[in-house]
Motif scaffolding. Structure first.
Motif, short mmCIF file in Angstrom:
data_model
loop_
_atom_site.label_atom_id
_atom_site.label_comp_id
_atom_site.label_asym_id
_atom_site.label_seq_id
_atom_site.Cartn_x
_atom_site.Cartn_y
_atom_site.Cartn_z
N LEU A 106 0.86 -1.20 0.00
CA LEU A 106 0.00 0.00 0.00
C LEU A 106 0.88 1.24 0.00
O LEU A 106 1.87 1.30 0.74
N GLU A 107 0.52 2.22 -0.81
CA GLU A 107 1.15 3.53 -0.63
C GLU A 107 0.06 4.51 -0.20
O GLU A 107 -0.95 4.68 -0.92
N LEU A 108 0.24 5.13 0.94
CA LEU A 108 -0.79 6.02 1.48
C LEU A 108 -0.39 7.47 1.20
O LEU A 108 0.57 7.97 1.78
N ALA B 51 4.75 5.04 -6.32
CA ALA B 51 3.82 3.93 -6.61
C ALA B 51 4.31 3.13 -7.81
O ALA B 51 4.35 1.89 -7.79
N LEU B 52 4.72 3.85 -8.86
CA LEU B 52 5.24 3.16 -10.06
C LEU B 52 6.54 2.43 -9.74
O LEU B 52 6.76 1.30 -10.20
N VAL C 54 -1.34 -0.95 -4.24
CA VAL C 54 -2.52 -0.08 -4.22
C VAL C 54 -2.11 1.26 -3.64
O VAL C 54 -1.61 1.33 -2.51
N ALA C 55 -2.28 2.32 -4.45
CA ALA C 55 -1.84 3.66 -4.04
C ALA C 55 -3.08 4.54 -3.85
O ALA C 55 -3.97 4.54 -4.71
N TRP C 56 -3.12 5.25 -2.72
CA TRP C 56 -4.26 6.14 -2.43
C TRP C 56 -3.82 7.59 -2.46
O TRP C 56 -2.73 7.93 -1.98
N ARG D 195 -6.06 4.66 -6.41
CA ARG D 195 -7.43 4.93 -5.93
C ARG D 195 -7.56 6.37 -5.45
O ARG D 195 -6.64 6.91 -4.83
N TYR D 196 -8.73 6.94 -5.71
CA TYR D 196 -9.00 8.31 -5.27
C TYR D 196 -9.69 8.28 -3.91
O TYR D 196 -10.69 7.57 -3.75
#
Ligand SMILES: C[S@@+](CC[C@H](N)C(=O)[O-])C[C@H]1O[C@@H](n2cnc3c(N)ncnc32)[C@H](O)[C@@H]1O
Length: 193
Positions: free
Chosen positions: A54-56, A64-65, A77-79, A104-105
């Motif tokens: 996860l990247e918060l 993220a990439l 999964v990046a938020w 994700r937004y």
């Protein structure tokens, strides 16, 4: 001034206002991690990770990439809740064709922590306090690691810390979630200091 130029200026103004507004709301803007951070991550992250990454608060999507490319076998999964950086991160993901990455937004507090093997973030002290509440050890995979750039988790003991080598003395903090006190214990330890 031509209508096109005015439209472009208005759009740019709205983009700046949106970014500034979310920076005030979050307590941190979409400042990207620097090259030193990815170099340190490259040297310090484990070879393999068991579970979802996860990247918060993924900002423009660079880390993220990087994580998705480094761990092609893992779902990443990046938020991000600031619309402009989110859109850029989303487009970068689409253009990169990196299928194991989802951008994700929304607020990272909506993220599912199930089967999570690694959490990466670069936030601010206020958001780290929220994150600590989210990461009640009972609700997270006990082998999960939290890697935080620049900001530590108040009241938690890091398993290791690595200097990023910048002028500000920034560090990368690594926490084993299984070794942390419950949030209430952490809160009382923090407030008693
Ligand atoms: C300093 S930037 C780091 C960007 C990226 N992680 C990196 O290391 O390059 C922090 C990002 O976290 C986002 N953010 C802060 N609080 C958030 C929240 N509660 N939910 C989602 N994103 C958040 C901000 O909008 C910002 O883009």
């Amino acid at each position: 001034m031509a209508a096109l130029e005015i439209t472009v200026l208005v759009c740019l103004f709205l983009v700046v206002v949106l970014i500034a507004g979310f920076t005030l709301k979050n307590g941190i803007g979409p400042t990207p991690s620097c090259r030193r951070t990815t170099d340190t991550l490259d040297n310090r992250l484990p070879e393999t990770i068991d579970g979802v990454i996860l990247e918060l608060g993924c900002g423009w999507g660079g880390i993220a990439l990087y994580l998705a490319r480094k761990y092609p076998e893992n779902a990443v999964v990046a938020w991000e809740n600031s619309p402009v950086p989110w859109l850029v991160a989303y487009l970068r993901k689409v253009l990169s064709g990196q299928d194991n990455l989802s951008v994700r937004y929304g607020d990272f507090r909506r993220a599912s922590l199930d089967h999570c093997g690694l959490i990466y973030c670069y936030l601010c002290t206020g958001q780290m306090l929220r994150l600590r509440e989210l990461l009640l050890p009972a609700s997270v995979n006990q082998s999960c690691q939290l890697v935080s750039s620049t900001f530590s988790v108040p009241g938690w003991t890091p398993a290791s810390e690595y200097p990023l080598g910048d002028w500000y003395g920034s560090r990368l903090w690594v926490y084993m979630l299984s070794h942390q006190p419950s949030s209430l214990n952490a809160l009382s330890r923090f407030s008693s200091k």
